[in-house]
Design a protein around this motif. Structure first.
Motif, PDB file in Angstrom:
ATOM      1  N   VAL A 159       0.663  -1.161  -0.070  1.00 34.99           N
ATOM      2  CA  VAL A 159       0.060  -0.120  -0.029  1.00 34.99           C
ATOM      3  C   VAL A 159       0.879   1.442   0.022  1.00 34.99           C
ATOM      4  CG1 VAL A 159      -1.857   1.004   1.108  1.00 34.99           C
ATOM      5  CG2 VAL A 159      -1.897  -1.265   1.238  1.00 34.99           C
ATOM      6  N   GLY A 160       2.020   1.317   0.787  1.00 36.38           N
ATOM      7  CA  GLY A 160       3.141   2.239   0.376  1.00 36.38           C
ATOM      8  C   GLY A 160       3.361   2.802  -0.827  1.00 36.38           C
ATOM      9  N   ALA A 161       3.240   1.811  -1.912  1.00 33.83           N
ATOM     10  CA  ALA A 161       3.381   2.236  -3.294  1.00 33.83           C
ATOM     11  C   ALA A 161       2.447   2.872  -3.951  1.00 33.83           C
ATOM     12  CB  ALA A 161       3.923   0.948  -4.141  1.00 33.83           C
ATOM     13  N   LEU A 162       1.113   2.373  -3.476  1.00 32.83           N
ATOM     14  CA  LEU A 162      -0.101   2.981  -4.129  1.00 32.83           C
ATOM     15  C   LEU A 162      -0.108   4.500  -3.203  1.00 32.83           C
ATOM     16  CD1 LEU A 162      -2.565   0.043  -3.478  1.00 32.83           C
ATOM     17  CD2 LEU A 162      -1.435   0.767  -5.585  1.00 32.83           C
ATOM     18  N   LEU A 163       0.037   4.446  -2.210  1.00 28.48           N
ATOM     19  CA  LEU A 163       0.079   5.880  -1.349  1.00 28.48           C
ATOM     20  C   LEU A 163       0.867   6.769  -2.308  1.00 28.48           C
ATOM     21  CD1 LEU A 163      -1.093   7.655   0.552  1.00 28.48           C
ATOM     22  CD2 LEU A 163       0.660   6.783   2.250  1.00 28.48           C
ATOM     23  N   SER A 164       2.207   6.248  -2.421  1.00 26.23           N
ATOM     24  CA  SER A 164       3.295   7.106  -3.164  1.00 26.23           C
ATOM     25  C   SER A 164       2.725   7.486  -4.410  1.00 26.23           C
ATOM     26  CB  SER A 164       4.685   6.443  -3.183  1.00 26.23           C
ATOM     27  OG  SER A 164       5.323   7.152  -3.930  1.00 26.23           O
ATOM     28  N   GLY A 165       2.373   6.739  -5.372  1.00 28.80           N
ATOM     29  CA  GLY A 165       1.844   7.024  -6.505  1.00 28.80           C
ATOM     30  C   GLY A 165       0.784   7.983  -6.550  1.00 28.80           C
ATOM     31  N   PHE A 166      -0.231   7.731  -5.576  1.00 23.43           N
ATOM     32  CA  PHE A 166      -1.335   8.573  -5.668  1.00 23.43           C
ATOM     33  C   PHE A 166      -0.689  10.193  -5.246  1.00 23.43           C
ATOM     34  CE2 PHE A 166      -4.151  11.215  -3.038  1.00 23.43           C
ATOM     35  CZ  PHE A 166      -5.430  11.199  -3.845  1.00 23.43           C
ATOM     36  N   LEU A 167       0.154  10.295  -4.111  1.00 22.58           N
ATOM     37  CA  LEU A 167       0.557  11.481  -3.875  1.00 22.58           C
ATOM     38  C   LEU A 167       1.376  12.227  -5.017  1.00 22.58           C
ATOM     39  CD1 LEU A 167       1.539  10.768  -0.180  1.00 22.58           C
ATOM     40  CD2 LEU A 167      -0.270  11.848  -0.765  1.00 22.58           C
ATOM     41  N   THR A 168       2.084  11.634  -5.621  1.00 28.54           N
ATOM     42  CA  THR A 168       3.143  12.208  -6.646  1.00 28.54           C
ATOM     43  C   THR A 168       2.098  12.415  -7.810  1.00 28.54           C
ATOM     44  OG1 THR A 168       3.567  10.012  -7.366  1.00 28.54           O
ATOM     45  CG2 THR A 168       5.073  10.928  -5.985  1.00 28.54           C
ATOM     46  N   GLY A 169       1.076  11.793  -8.228  1.00 26.17           N
ATOM     47  CA  GLY A 169       0.178  11.911  -9.088  1.00 26.17           C
ATOM     48  C   GLY A 169      -0.728  13.278  -9.002  1.00 26.17           C
ATOM     49  N   VAL A 170      -1.223  13.248  -7.781  1.00 28.17           N
ATOM     50  CA  VAL A 170      -1.919  14.626  -7.414  1.00 28.17           C
ATOM     51  C   VAL A 170      -1.130  15.866  -7.472  1.00 28.17           C
ATOM     52  CG1 VAL A 170      -2.973  15.928  -5.277  1.00 28.17           C
ATOM     53  CG2 VAL A 170      -3.726  13.399  -6.181  1.00 28.17           C
ATOM     54  N   ALA A 171       0.095  15.599  -6.948  1.00 31.61           N
ATOM     55  CA  ALA A 171       0.986  16.946  -7.059  1.00 31.61           C
ATOM     56  C   ALA A 171       1.382  17.196  -8.332  1.00 31.61           C
ATOM     57  CB  ALA A 171       2.439  16.559  -6.313  1.00 31.61           C
ATOM     58  N   ARG A 172       1.695  16.240  -9.376  1.00 28.38           N
ATOM     59  CA  ARG A 172       1.824  16.531 -10.782  1.00 28.38           C
ATOM     60  C   ARG A 172       0.716  17.272 -11.445  1.00 28.38           C
ATOM     61  NH1 ARG A 172       3.721  12.118 -11.541  1.00 28.38           N
ATOM     62  NH2 ARG A 172       1.767  10.803 -12.278  1.00 28.38           N
ATOM     63  N   GLN A 173      -0.512  16.705 -10.989  1.00 23.35           N
ATOM     64  CA  GLN A 173      -1.705  17.230 -11.912  1.00 23.35           C
ATOM     65  C   GLN A 173      -2.434  18.422 -11.313  1.00 23.35           C
ATOM     66  OE1 GLN A 173      -2.100  16.427 -15.109  1.00 23.35           O
ATOM     67  NE2 GLN A 173      -0.291  14.840 -15.003  1.00 23.35           N
ATOM     68  N   ALA A 174      -2.089  18.942 -10.163  1.00 25.48           N
ATOM     69  CA  ALA A 174      -2.619  19.829  -9.430  1.00 25.48           C
ATOM     70  C   ALA A 174      -3.204  20.852 -10.338  1.00 25.48           C
ATOM     71  CB  ALA A 174      -1.955  20.257  -8.141  1.00 25.48           C
ATOM     72  N   ASP A 175      -2.305  21.285 -11.370  1.00 25.56           N
ATOM     73  CA  ASP A 175      -2.693  22.483 -12.026  1.00 25.56           C
ATOM     74  C   ASP A 175      -3.876  22.401 -13.015  1.00 25.56           C
ATOM     75  OD1 ASP A 175      -0.955  24.418 -11.182  1.00 25.56           O
ATOM     76  OD2 ASP A 175       0.665  23.786 -12.356  1.00 25.56           O
ATOM     77  N   THR A 176      -4.223  20.965 -13.564  1.00 26.05           N
ATOM     78  CA  THR A 176      -5.338  20.301 -14.236  1.00 26.05           C
ATOM     79  C   THR A 176      -6.479  20.248 -13.372  1.00 26.05           C
ATOM     80  OG1 THR A 176      -4.294  18.302 -14.587  1.00 26.05           O
ATOM     81  CG2 THR A 176      -3.470  19.945 -15.877  1.00 26.05           C
ATOM     82  N   LEU A 177      -6.503  19.765 -12.184  1.00 25.43           N
ATOM     83  CA  LEU A 177      -7.407  19.354 -11.452  1.00 25.43           C
ATOM     84  C   LEU A 177      -8.375  20.373 -11.194  1.00 25.43           C
ATOM     85  CD1 LEU A 177      -5.670  16.946  -9.195  1.00 25.43           C
ATOM     86  CD2 LEU A 177      -7.166  16.376 -11.108  1.00 25.43           C
ATOM     87  N   LYS A 178      -9.878  20.127 -11.002  1.00 28.35           N
ATOM     88  CA  LYS A 178     -10.859  21.257 -10.683  1.00 28.35           C
ATOM     89  C   LYS A 178     -11.154  21.069  -9.292  1.00 28.35           C
ATOM     90  CE  LYS A 178     -12.326  20.807 -15.513  1.00 28.35           C
ATOM     91  NZ  LYS A 178     -13.463  20.637 -16.538  1.00 28.35           N
ATOM     92  N   PRO A 179     -11.936  22.171  -8.470  1.00 26.70           N
ATOM     93  CA  PRO A 179     -12.372  21.897  -7.306  1.00 26.70           C
ATOM     94  C   PRO A 179     -13.455  20.695  -7.296  1.00 26.70           C
ATOM     95  CG  PRO A 179     -12.422  24.142  -8.102  1.00 26.70           C
ATOM     96  CD  PRO A 179     -11.883  23.463  -9.346  1.00 26.70           C
TER      97      PRO A 179
END
Length: 347
Positions: A159-179
């Motif tokens: 689950v540590g790898a899943l958590l890491s992937g999620f966190l880095t993905g959100v950080a990378r795509q924050a500019d394209t995500l919507k409220p």
């Protein structure tokens, strides 16, 4: 875009470190901060409030955070702070345990206890993602969680790898995500955090059925992404690999993927992988059908039809447009933590 961003270059050089200290003091548990680079400081941080979970990707020159017993008595938000180190390193002295953490390590601190966090002497900077969640949301006692504090925990397995992937993905795509994406992302973040705590503490039985289902779905998605190259990747193969029935696999996707079928999700991921490769200048000499086969799409006619349906043009024409100097961005889909973000072509 979601979240707020701080960049040190937006502040006069002589004010940067003090401004950074003030910002951290407002958004995190109070601590004493110092740096040998205060006169020439730089830092970047985004603050993402995802429901009850706060995520803050950041990078900064080496500095030290000290939270004393007096500070704990004066103010305690009662959070667990989970840090994912992506670059550089940090030494953590907390709850009677001291360890050094480098890239792809996770560690936990408890704001109800003093801590001392600082970089090793040879460190030139730190990059990572921090997460804070209320202690009350973790369904095990603080005494039990104390077994994890300051320990070096892997972000590369389970689950540590899943958590890491999620966190880095959100950080990378924050500019394209919507409220409007925030509620779902908050649910995913909390479920992965709780599942990670449960795995590390061997307390999976304390998780709610919903959290267990969400975590299983995240595991399945990660398995699919790792095996997209295999043309024999089918629902029966996926179900067998996770020791569940095919009907339960389909039910999980219907409940948690907006009704999209397993086969449709696999096809979308493969097409998106092929799209990225077709837009990659380094792969321009690779034949289109070789690109498709790399993603498990071994039937040329079917690939061409599916690609045109998804992106509006045949794959060969898409590659030519992507190579053109004035090619306008497209609106391809990229999946982040179960969410769909709109991203420019070639990302």
């Amino acid at each position: 875009m979601i979240g707020t961003v701080f960049r040190s270059e937006d502040v006069a050089a002589e004010d940067r470190f003090e401004y950074w200290r003030e910002l951290i003091g407002r958004t995190h548990a109070p601590s004493d901060m110092s740096s040998d680079y205060a006169a020439d400081f730089w830092a970047e941080q985004r603050l993402l409030q995802l429901g009850p979970v706060t995520v803050w990707p950041g990078a900064f020159r080496p500095m030290r955070f000290r939270r004393t017993a007096r500070m704990v008595r004066q103010s305690d938000p009662e959070f667990y702070h989970v840090s994912l180190v992506l670059g550089g390193g940090l030494g953590v002295d907390h709850a009677g345990r001291a360890d050094t953490h480098g890239p792809q390590d996770l560690y936990v601190v408890d704001t109800s206890r003093p801590y001392d966090v600082g970089p090793p002497e040879d460190n030139s900077g730190v990059r990572g993602v921090g997460v804070e969640l209320p202690k009350a949301l973790v369904p095990v006692s603080p005494d039990r969680v104390a077994d994890l504090l300051a320990r070096r925990l892997s972000a590369q397995e389970g689950v540590g790898a899943l958590l890491s992937g999620f966190l880095t993905g959100v950080a990378r795509q924050a500019d394209t995500l919507k409220p409007s994406d925030v509620p779902r992302l908050g649910t995913v973040a909390l479920d992965l955090l709780l599942a990670w705590f449960a795995q590390e503490l061997d307390t999976e039985s304390a998780l709610t059925p919903e959290t267990r289902q969400h975590t299983l779905t995240a595991h399945i998605r990660a398995f699919i992404r790792r095996n997209l190259h295999d043309p024999d990747l089918t629902p029966p193969v996926i179900a067998a690999a996770h020791h569940i029935s095919i009907s339960y696999l389909h039910r999980l996707f219907q409940q948690q993927n907006g009704g999209e079928t397993v086969a449709a999700w696999i096809r979308a991921q493969r097409l998106e992988g092929a799209r990225r490769d077709l837009a990659d200048p380094a792969l321009r000499a690779m034949p289109v059908q070789t690109v498709a086969a790399r993603w498990g799409l071994s039937r040329p006619a079917e690939f061409s039809r599916a690609f045109r349906t998804a992106y509006g043009v045949p794959p060969t024409e898409y590659r030519l447009r992507a190579a053109a100097p004035t090619a306008p961005p497209d609106t391809a889909k990229e999946f982040v933590g179960g969410q769909v973000a709109r991203v420019p072509s070639g990302n």
